[in-house]
Design a protein around this motif. Structure first.
Motif, PDB file in Angstrom:
ATOM      1  N   PHE A 157      53.887 -52.610  -0.658  1.00 36.75           N
ATOM      2  CA  PHE A 157      53.600 -52.101   0.690  1.00 36.75           C
ATOM      3  C   PHE A 157      53.671 -53.168   1.771  1.00 36.75           C
ATOM      4  CE2 PHE A 157      49.433 -53.031  -1.191  1.00 36.75           C
ATOM      5  CZ  PHE A 157      48.902 -53.886  -0.241  1.00 36.75           C
ATOM      6  N   MET A 158      53.632 -54.434   1.407  1.00 41.28           N
ATOM      7  CA  MET A 158      53.640 -55.524   2.390  1.00 41.28           C
ATOM      8  C   MET A 158      55.087 -55.898   2.719  1.00 41.28           C
ATOM      9  SD  MET A 158      51.823 -57.662   4.111  1.00 41.28           S
ATOM     10  CE  MET A 158      51.844 -59.280   4.816  1.00 41.28           C
ATOM     11  N   PRO A 192      50.185 -55.692  11.190  1.00 42.24           N
ATOM     12  CA  PRO A 192      49.233 -56.576  10.516  1.00 42.24           C
ATOM     13  C   PRO A 192      47.813 -56.035  10.665  1.00 42.24           C
ATOM     14  CG  PRO A 192      50.025 -57.582  12.547  1.00 42.24           C
ATOM     15  CD  PRO A 192      50.788 -56.301  12.360  1.00 42.24           C
ATOM     16  N   LEU A 193      46.997 -56.298   9.657  1.00 43.47           N
ATOM     17  CA  LEU A 193      45.594 -55.905   9.727  1.00 43.47           C
ATOM     18  C   LEU A 193      44.851 -56.844  10.666  1.00 43.47           C
ATOM     19  CD1 LEU A 193      44.821 -55.327   5.929  1.00 43.47           C
ATOM     20  CD2 LEU A 193      45.558 -53.641   7.643  1.00 43.47           C
ATOM     21  N   ASP A 194      43.813 -56.307  11.311  1.00 41.22           N
ATOM     22  CA  ASP A 194      42.963 -57.173  12.118  1.00 41.22           C
ATOM     23  C   ASP A 194      41.671 -57.444  11.330  1.00 41.22           C
ATOM     24  OD1 ASP A 194      41.221 -54.948  12.522  1.00 41.22           O
ATOM     25  OD2 ASP A 194      42.228 -54.425  14.396  1.00 41.22           O
ATOM     26  N   ASP A 195      40.817 -58.285  11.887  1.00 38.84           N
ATOM     27  CA  ASP A 195      39.608 -58.673  11.171  1.00 38.84           C
ATOM     28  C   ASP A 195      38.720 -57.475  10.861  1.00 38.84           C
ATOM     29  OD1 ASP A 195      40.449 -61.277  11.119  1.00 38.84           O
ATOM     30  OD2 ASP A 195      39.106 -61.970  12.702  1.00 38.84           O
ATOM     31  N   ASN A 254      44.402 -49.079   5.519  1.00 36.17           N
ATOM     32  CA  ASN A 254      44.966 -50.428   5.553  1.00 36.17           C
ATOM     33  C   ASN A 254      46.367 -50.457   4.954  1.00 36.17           C
ATOM     34  OD1 ASN A 254      42.502 -51.219   6.591  1.00 36.17           O
ATOM     35  ND2 ASN A 254      42.088 -52.745   5.020  1.00 36.17           N
ATOM     36  N   VAL A 255      46.527 -49.788   3.813  1.00 40.97           N
ATOM     37  CA  VAL A 255      47.832 -49.756   3.153  1.00 40.97           C
ATOM     38  C   VAL A 255      48.863 -49.104   4.075  1.00 40.97           C
ATOM     39  CG1 VAL A 255      49.131 -48.867   1.179  1.00 40.97           C
ATOM     40  CG2 VAL A 255      46.820 -49.775   0.845  1.00 40.97           C
ATOM     41  N   ALA A 256      48.487 -48.000   4.695  1.00 33.88           N
ATOM     42  CA  ALA A 256      49.406 -47.300   5.605  1.00 33.88           C
ATOM     43  C   ALA A 256      49.770 -48.181   6.792  1.00 33.88           C
ATOM     44  CB  ALA A 256      48.779 -45.990   6.082  1.00 33.88           C
ATOM     45  N   LYS A 257      48.798 -48.876   7.328  1.00 32.14           N
ATOM     46  CA  LYS A 257      49.046 -49.751   8.480  1.00 32.14           C
ATOM     47  C   LYS A 257      50.040 -50.859   8.110  1.00 32.14           C
ATOM     48  CE  LYS A 257      46.428 -52.076  12.126  1.00 32.14           C
ATOM     49  NZ  LYS A 257      45.090 -52.404  12.633  1.00 32.14           N
ATOM     50  N   MET A 258      49.813 -51.502   6.962  1.00 33.11           N
ATOM     51  CA  MET A 258      50.723 -52.569   6.529  1.00 33.11           C
ATOM     52  C   MET A 258      52.109 -52.016   6.214  1.00 33.11           C
ATOM     53  SD  MET A 258      48.313 -55.149   4.287  1.00 33.11           S
ATOM     54  CE  MET A 258      47.495 -53.891   3.337  1.00 33.11           C
TER      55      MET A 258
END
Length: 174
Positions: free
Chosen positions: A130-131, A60-63, A51-55
């Motif tokens: 990270f965001m 954006p994160l999905d559900d 999740n951190v890498a994706k952001m």
């Protein structure tokens, strides 16, 4: 220095300080926990590395990404239900808050609310997080305000940290 208010085990609140990135969740959450004399947890610490890498890559994160994260926070809340605690968590969607409330029915949500412009300005000044600021629009798009049937209150963030913390504390049920 703020006066520390200690609560007994029976009256210690269980609080989720929620809002979009940059609304002050960590700052207000830490201060509120200190004033209430209860443990504090940062929801960012519950994100799996994916999740951190994706952001960090601006995605954006999905559900589905959020399920293990929310379950970890829910477990923390359930573990602190009798002793009280404060956790910062975006909890942007009603379904996320429902999942947390299912794990800890006594949890009370304090929504730190402010304008897009104010929060974008705060994010622009933030370093080493990270965001990325460019994801703020997706957070505002996902944000579902607290429903009248939810345990919680909205607190404006336009004032100082001390003023916002006092508003959050005063919003808690007695």
């Amino acid at each position: 220095m703020a006066t520390q208010r200690r609560r007994t085990r029976r009256t210690a609140p269980l609080v989720v300080v929620m809002g979009v990135s940059g609304s002050g969740k960590t700052t207000i959450g830490e201060r509120l926990a200190g004033e209430l004399g209860v443990p504090y947890a940062e929801a960012d610490d519950f994100h799996p590395p994916e999740n951190v890498a994706k952001m960090a890559d601006g995605e954006p994160l999905d559900d589905a990404d959020r399920v293990p994260w929310l379950d970890g926070i829910g477990d923390w809340l359930a573990h602190h239900a009798t002793t009280g605690g404060v956790v910062s968590c975006s909890a942007l969607k009603r379904s996320y808050r429902d999942r947390l409330a299912e794990a800890a029915p006594s949890a009370y949500f304090v929504h730190l609310s402010g304008s897009f412009e104010l929060i974008a300005h705060r994010l622009a000044d933030r370093k080493d997080h990270f965001m990325p600021p460019r994801l703020l629009r997706t957070q505002f798009a996902d944000l579902e305000p607290l429903g009248e049937d939810e345990r919680g209150a909205s607190v404006p963030i336009e004032g100082t940290v001390e003023e916002t913390t006092a508003l959050a504390r005063d919003a808690l049920p007695s």
